[in-house]
Every structure is written in structure tokens, then in C-alpha cells.
Design a protein around this motif. Structure first.
Motif, PDB file in Angstrom:
ATOM      1  N   ASP A  81       0.994   8.861   5.922  1.00  0.00           N
ATOM      2  CA  ASP A  81       0.594  10.107   5.282  1.00  0.00           C
ATOM      3  C   ASP A  81       1.747  11.078   5.330  1.00  0.00           C
ATOM      4  OD1 ASP A  81      -0.868  11.935   3.964  1.00  0.00           O
ATOM      5  OD2 ASP A  81      -1.922  12.668   5.746  1.00  0.00           O
ATOM      6  N   CYS A  82       1.966  11.749   4.238  1.00  0.00           N
ATOM      7  CA  CYS A  82       3.122  12.622   4.161  1.00  0.00           C
ATOM      8  C   CYS A  82       2.748  14.007   3.664  1.00  0.00           C
ATOM      9  CB  CYS A  82       4.122  12.025   3.199  1.00  0.00           C
ATOM     10  SG  CYS A  82       3.372  11.731   1.599  1.00  0.00           S
ATOM     11  N   GLY A  83       1.488  14.204   3.301  1.00  0.00           N
ATOM     12  CA  GLY A  83       1.108  15.491   2.750  1.00  0.00           C
ATOM     13  C   GLY A  83       1.575  15.679   1.318  1.00  0.00           C
ATOM     14  N   VAL A 125       0.879  -1.177   0.000  1.00  0.00           N
ATOM     15  CA  VAL A 125       0.000   0.000   0.000  1.00  0.00           C
ATOM     16  C   VAL A 125       0.909   1.217   0.000  1.00  0.00           C
ATOM     17  CG1 VAL A 125      -1.921  -1.082   1.209  1.00  0.00           C
ATOM     18  CG2 VAL A 125      -0.110   0.019   2.514  1.00  0.00           C
ATOM     19  N   HIS A 126       0.357   2.355  -0.426  1.00  0.00           N
ATOM     20  CA  HIS A 126       1.199   3.536  -0.549  1.00  0.00           C
ATOM     21  C   HIS A 126       1.736   4.017   0.799  1.00  0.00           C
ATOM     22  CE1 HIS A 126       2.738   7.157  -2.342  1.00  0.00           C
ATOM     23  NE2 HIS A 126       2.233   7.821  -1.324  1.00  0.00           N
ATOM     24  N   HIS A 127       3.018   4.192   0.877  1.00  0.00           N
ATOM     25  CA  HIS A 127       3.624   4.730   2.088  1.00  0.00           C
ATOM     26  C   HIS A 127       5.026   5.230   1.778  1.00  0.00           C
ATOM     27  CE1 HIS A 127       4.987   0.530   1.993  1.00  0.00           C
ATOM     28  NE2 HIS A 127       6.090   1.013   2.501  1.00  0.00           N
ATOM     29  N   HIS A 128       5.642   5.823   2.766  1.00  0.00           N
ATOM     30  CA  HIS A 128       6.995   6.347   2.616  1.00  0.00           C
ATOM     31  C   HIS A 128       7.876   5.764   3.704  1.00  0.00           C
ATOM     32  CE1 HIS A 128       5.547   9.303  -0.264  1.00  0.00           C
ATOM     33  NE2 HIS A 128       4.444   9.249   0.458  1.00  0.00           N
ATOM     34  N   HIS A 129       9.167   5.972   3.554  1.00  0.00           N
ATOM     35  CA  HIS A 129      10.106   5.432   4.528  1.00  0.00           C
ATOM     36  C   HIS A 129      10.956   6.518   5.167  1.00  0.00           C
ATOM     37  CE1 HIS A 129       9.707   1.912   1.663  1.00  0.00           C
ATOM     38  NE2 HIS A 129       9.180   1.495   2.781  1.00  0.00           N
ATOM     39  N   ARG A 132       2.042   8.993  -9.650  1.00  0.00           N
ATOM     40  CA  ARG A 132       2.580   8.399  -8.419  1.00  0.00           C
ATOM     41  C   ARG A 132       3.777   9.208  -7.958  1.00  0.00           C
ATOM     42  NH1 ARG A 132       5.310   2.837 -10.295  1.00  0.00           N
ATOM     43  NH2 ARG A 132       5.984   3.045  -8.163  1.00  0.00           N
ATOM     44  N   HIS A 133       4.153   8.980  -6.721  1.00  0.00           N
ATOM     45  CA  HIS A 133       5.340   9.651  -6.209  1.00  0.00           C
ATOM     46  C   HIS A 133       6.072   8.729  -5.250  1.00  0.00           C
ATOM     47  CE1 HIS A 133       2.289  10.691  -3.103  1.00  0.00           C
ATOM     48  NE2 HIS A 133       3.285  10.381  -2.316  1.00  0.00           N
ATOM     49  N   ARG A 134       7.302   9.031  -5.034  1.00  0.00           N
ATOM     50  CA  ARG A 134       8.102   8.297  -4.058  1.00  0.00           C
ATOM     51  C   ARG A 134       8.804   9.312  -3.193  1.00  0.00           C
ATOM     52  NH1 ARG A 134      12.025   3.871  -6.311  1.00  0.00           N
ATOM     53  NH2 ARG A 134      12.283   3.662  -4.084  1.00  0.00           N
TER      54      ARG A 134
HETATM   55 ZN   LIG Z   1       2.720   9.676  -0.369  1.00  0.00          ZN
END
Ligand SMILES: [Zn+2]
Ligand SMILES: [Zn+2]
Ligand SMILES: [Zn+2]
Length: 155
Positions: A106-108, A88-92, A126-128
Motif C-alpha cells: 500500500d502506498c496511498g 498483484v498491484h504493488h510498488h518497489h 493504473r499507476h506505477r
Molecule cells: Zn499503488
């Protein structure tokens, strides 16, 4: 995060056969904590005296990356590493000292992406985003080392 079961379930869902090699790679990944490189898995396999080729490890990592249960990270030093992920969409947020990886949902960035789309005329799909720093444990170790340093000089 990446348990053997969740890695194998992702392969199964996508109709890939659970070959011995893929099971072994899933096993090696699950035995890792935080981020790892393909070379780490090769070394782990060797240490456990399990027979698997480097190319097979790379192929399995590529497949798991494609399925979204492993993510490939480009480290600031130019190296590539991997981390087990939920698809699922997320960041690290990644600790540069110990390799610990924390997922942030959530990263805004959605708002930023919309603004970029508006200004550039692109349809942004999409973004990373990966953030690098020092984790609370490593920061704590720093503080402890400072305290243990004794000889506090007066300002
Ligand atoms: Zn994001
Ligand atoms: Zn992740
Ligand atoms: Zn750390």
C-alpha cells in the motif's frame, strides 16, 4: 518473489507452452537476487554453458512482463532492469547500491490517483511508482565503515 515454479505456473495459466527456452529463462531469473538486466541473464547463461540466444531471452522477458510476473523498471540512470513480481498491484523500493528490491503493497497512491482524476477529468486506470534509495543493509555497511574508520575527531 520469482521462483521457477511461480514463473512456469504463470506461463501455464496463460496457455503458453513451456518450451525449453522459457524454462531456462525462468531458471536464470530464479537464480538471481534482486533486480537484473537482460544482459545479466545472457551472461549467466553463458557462464553456465547453456545455449540460448539473446533474442530468445528478450522475447521470454517480454512475455513474462506481459503476464505480470516480471516487471520492467526504468532506473534513474536510464537503464532498464527487471525484477520478478507477484501479479498483484504493488510498488518497489530499490537499492541503488546493491540492487535489492523490496515490494510495498500500500502506498496511498489510490487517493492521489483519485485526486488527479478529479482535477484532470481523466479516468485514471493504473499507476506505477518506484522509489529508489539505499537499503538497510547498505546503510548498515556505511555505519560500520564509519565506525571502523577509527580516528574520531572531536567536533
Ligand atoms: Zn499503488
Ligand atoms: Zn514487484
Ligand atoms: Zn543495498
Amino acid at each position: 518473489m520469482g521462483t521457477v515454479a511461480s514463473l512456469l505456473a504463470a506461463l501455464d495459466r496463460s496457455g503458453h507452452r513451456l518450451t525449453g527456452a522459457r524454462r531456462l529463462v525462468a531458471d536464470l531469473i530464479a537464480g538471481r537476487d534482486g533486480l537484473f538486466t537482460a544482459a545479466d541473464l545472457v551472461a549467466d547463461a553463458r557462464a553456465q554453458r547453456r545455449r540460448i540466444g539473446r533474442a530468445t531471452i528478450f522475447r521470454s522477458l517480454d512475455l513474462l512482463t506481459e503476464l505480470g510476473v516480471v516487471e520492467r523498471l526504468d532506473l534513474p540512470g536510464g537503464e532498464h532492469a527487471y525484477v520478478p513480481c507477484e501479479p498483484v498491484h504493488h510498488h518497489h523500493v530499490i537499492c541503488l547500491r546493491c540492487g535489492r528490491v523490496t515490494e510495498v503493497e500500500d502506498c496511498g497512491m489510490g487517493a492521489v490517483a483519485r485526486e488527479v482524476a478529479r482535477r484532470s477529468g481523466y479516468r485514471v486506470e493504473r499507476h506505477r511508482l518506484e522509489l529508489f534509495g539505499v537499503c538497510p543493509d547498505c546503510l548498515g555497511a556505511d555505519a560500520a565503515a564509519r565506525d571502523a574508520g577509527g580516528s574520531r575527531r572531536a567536533p
